[in-house]
Design a protein around this motif. Structure first.
Motif, mmCIF file in Angstrom:
data_model
loop_
_atom_site.group_PDB
_atom_site.id
_atom_site.type_symbol
_atom_site.label_atom_id
_atom_site.label_comp_id
_atom_site.label_asym_id
_atom_site.label_seq_id
_atom_site.Cartn_x
_atom_site.Cartn_y
_atom_site.Cartn_z
ATOM 1 N N MET A 1 0.827 -1.185 0.000
ATOM 2 C CA MET A 1 0.000 0.000 0.000
ATOM 3 C C MET A 1 0.876 1.256 0.000
ATOM 4 N N ARG A 2 1.994 1.198 0.631
ATOM 5 C CA ARG A 2 2.832 2.386 0.741
ATOM 6 C C ARG A 2 3.502 2.739 -0.590
ATOM 7 N N TYR A 3 3.915 1.736 -1.361
ATOM 8 C CA TYR A 3 4.737 2.004 -2.534
ATOM 9 C C TYR A 3 4.116 1.589 -3.861
ATOM 10 N N GLY A 4 2.983 0.918 -3.842
ATOM 11 C CA GLY A 4 2.422 0.425 -5.091
ATOM 12 C C GLY A 4 3.188 -0.805 -5.559
ATOM 13 N N CYS A 5 3.047 -1.112 -6.813
ATOM 14 C CA CYS A 5 3.714 -2.283 -7.384
ATOM 15 C C CYS A 5 5.077 -1.880 -7.932
ATOM 16 N N PRO A 6 6.139 -2.489 -7.447
ATOM 17 C CA PRO A 6 7.466 -2.101 -7.942
ATOM 18 C C PRO A 6 7.659 -2.397 -9.433
ATOM 19 N N VAL A 7 7.054 -3.440 -9.926
ATOM 20 C CA VAL A 7 7.182 -3.761 -11.354
ATOM 21 C C VAL A 7 6.445 -2.708 -12.182
ATOM 22 N N GLY A 8 5.235 -2.370 -11.775
ATOM 23 C CA GLY A 8 4.473 -1.342 -12.479
ATOM 24 C C GLY A 8 5.192 -0.002 -12.459
ATOM 25 N N THR A 9 5.722 0.359 -11.313
ATOM 26 C CA THR A 9 6.455 1.622 -11.191
ATOM 27 C C THR A 9 7.684 1.626 -12.088
ATOM 28 N N LEU A 10 8.431 0.529 -12.079
ATOM 29 C CA LEU A 10 9.616 0.429 -12.922
ATOM 30 C C LEU A 10 9.249 0.573 -14.397
ATOM 31 N N CYS A 11 8.225 -0.148 -14.827
ATOM 32 C CA CYS A 11 7.799 -0.065 -16.232
ATOM 33 C C CYS A 11 7.360 1.355 -16.598
ATOM 34 N N ASP A 12 6.604 1.993 -15.712
ATOM 35 C CA ASP A 12 6.161 3.368 -15.969
ATOM 36 C C ASP A 12 7.341 4.312 -16.139
ATOM 37 N N ILE B 1 8.670 -9.090 -16.995
ATOM 38 C CA ILE B 1 8.171 -9.580 -15.698
ATOM 39 C C ILE B 1 6.648 -9.694 -15.757
ATOM 40 N N PHE B 2 6.000 -8.667 -16.312
ATOM 41 C CA PHE B 2 4.546 -8.741 -16.491
ATOM 42 C C PHE B 2 4.180 -9.855 -17.469
ATOM 43 N N THR B 3 4.998 -10.054 -18.477
ATOM 44 C CA THR B 3 4.731 -11.113 -19.451
ATOM 45 C C THR B 3 4.728 -12.475 -18.778
ATOM 46 N N LEU B 4 5.653 -12.690 -17.856
ATOM 47 C CA LEU B 4 5.667 -13.958 -17.114
ATOM 48 C C LEU B 4 4.366 -14.162 -16.355
ATOM 49 N N VAL C 1 -7.055 -9.237 -15.233
ATOM 50 C CA VAL C 1 -6.553 -9.390 -13.857
ATOM 51 C C VAL C 1 -5.341 -8.495 -13.639
ATOM 52 N N LEU C 2 -4.419 -8.483 -14.586
ATOM 53 C CA LEU C 2 -3.241 -7.622 -14.460
ATOM 54 C C LEU C 2 -3.622 -6.152 -14.387
ATOM 55 N N ALA C 3 -4.495 -5.722 -15.279
ATOM 56 C CA ALA C 3 -4.887 -4.313 -15.310
ATOM 57 C C ALA C 3 -5.590 -3.907 -14.022
ATOM 58 N N ARG C 4 -6.496 -4.744 -13.578
ATOM 59 C CA ARG C 4 -7.229 -4.401 -12.365
ATOM 60 C C ARG C 4 -6.310 -4.372 -11.148
ATOM 61 N N SER C 5 -5.433 -5.344 -11.041
ATOM 62 C CA SER C 5 -4.530 -5.375 -9.886
ATOM 63 C C SER C 5 -3.557 -4.198 -9.917
ATOM 64 N N GLN C 6 -3.112 -3.803 -11.099
ATOM 65 C CA GLN C 6 -2.220 -2.650 -11.201
ATOM 66 C C GLN C 6 -2.944 -1.367 -10.825
ATOM 67 N N ALA D 1 -3.222 -1.331 -7.077
ATOM 68 C CA ALA D 1 -1.920 -1.028 -6.464
ATOM 69 C C ALA D 1 -1.588 0.452 -6.582
ATOM 70 N N THR D 2 -1.869 1.037 -7.732
ATOM 71 C CA THR D 2 -1.576 2.458 -7.939
ATOM 72 C C THR D 2 -2.420 3.329 -7.019
ATOM 73 N N LEU D 3 -3.724 3.055 -6.960
ATOM 74 C CA LEU D 3 -4.592 3.862 -6.113
ATOM 75 C C LEU D 3 -4.340 3.614 -4.630
ATOM 76 N N ALA D 4 -3.958 2.402 -4.282
ATOM 77 C CA ALA D 4 -3.621 2.116 -2.880
ATOM 78 C C ALA D 4 -2.434 2.958 -2.446
ATOM 79 N N ALA D 5 -1.435 3.067 -3.317
ATOM 80 C CA ALA D 5 -0.261 3.883 -2.991
ATOM 81 C C ALA D 5 -0.632 5.362 -2.912
ATOM 82 N N ALA D 6 -1.561 5.794 -3.759
ATOM 83 C CA ALA D 6 -1.949 7.201 -3.774
ATOM 84 C C ALA D 6 -2.792 7.592 -2.567
ATOM 85 N N PHE D 7 -3.736 6.720 -2.196
ATOM 86 C CA PHE D 7 -4.700 7.087 -1.162
ATOM 87 C C PHE D 7 -4.473 6.433 0.198
#
Length: 94
Positions: free
Chosen positions: A1-12, A28-31, A56-61, A64-70
């Motif tokens: 919740m504090r940092y979001g998804c590290p893979v998503g953040t890295l890709c962004d 990593i997302f492809t795996l 599933v990937l899109a929803r979980s990402q 994760a993004t909104l959890a880190a934001a809020f």
């Protein structure tokens, strides 16, 4: 919740820079996508397995993004429960 998804953040961040390592980070997302696709196929959803995996990937990402934001644990719990309900409904139609 504090940092979001590290893979998503890295890709962004790598995408913003058009960095040469962006494709490797996306691997990593492809795996995860391929694993999810295989799970859906085994559960009788071969025709739409890739689309379901991406959902599933899109929803979980997004969660994760909104959890880190809020920093809203109740939101996370609701969204995880909703994703579980969606999975139950989707898998019931196998």
């Amino acid at each position: 919740m504090r940092y979001g998804c590290p893979v998503g953040t890295l890709c962004d961040e790598l995408a913003k820079l058009d960095h040469v390592a962006q494709a490797a980070a996306a691997d990593i997302f492809t795996l995860f996508r391929e694993w999810l696709r295989g799970q859906f196929a085994q559960l009788g959803h071969a025709a739409e397995a890739d689309a379901l995996a991406l959902h599933v990937l899109a929803r979980s990402q997004g969660v994760a993004t909104l959890a880190a934001a809020f920093h809203d644990e109740a939101f996370i719990r609701r969204e995880v429960a909703a994703l579980g309900d969606w999975l139950d409904t989707t898998l019931a139609h196998a």
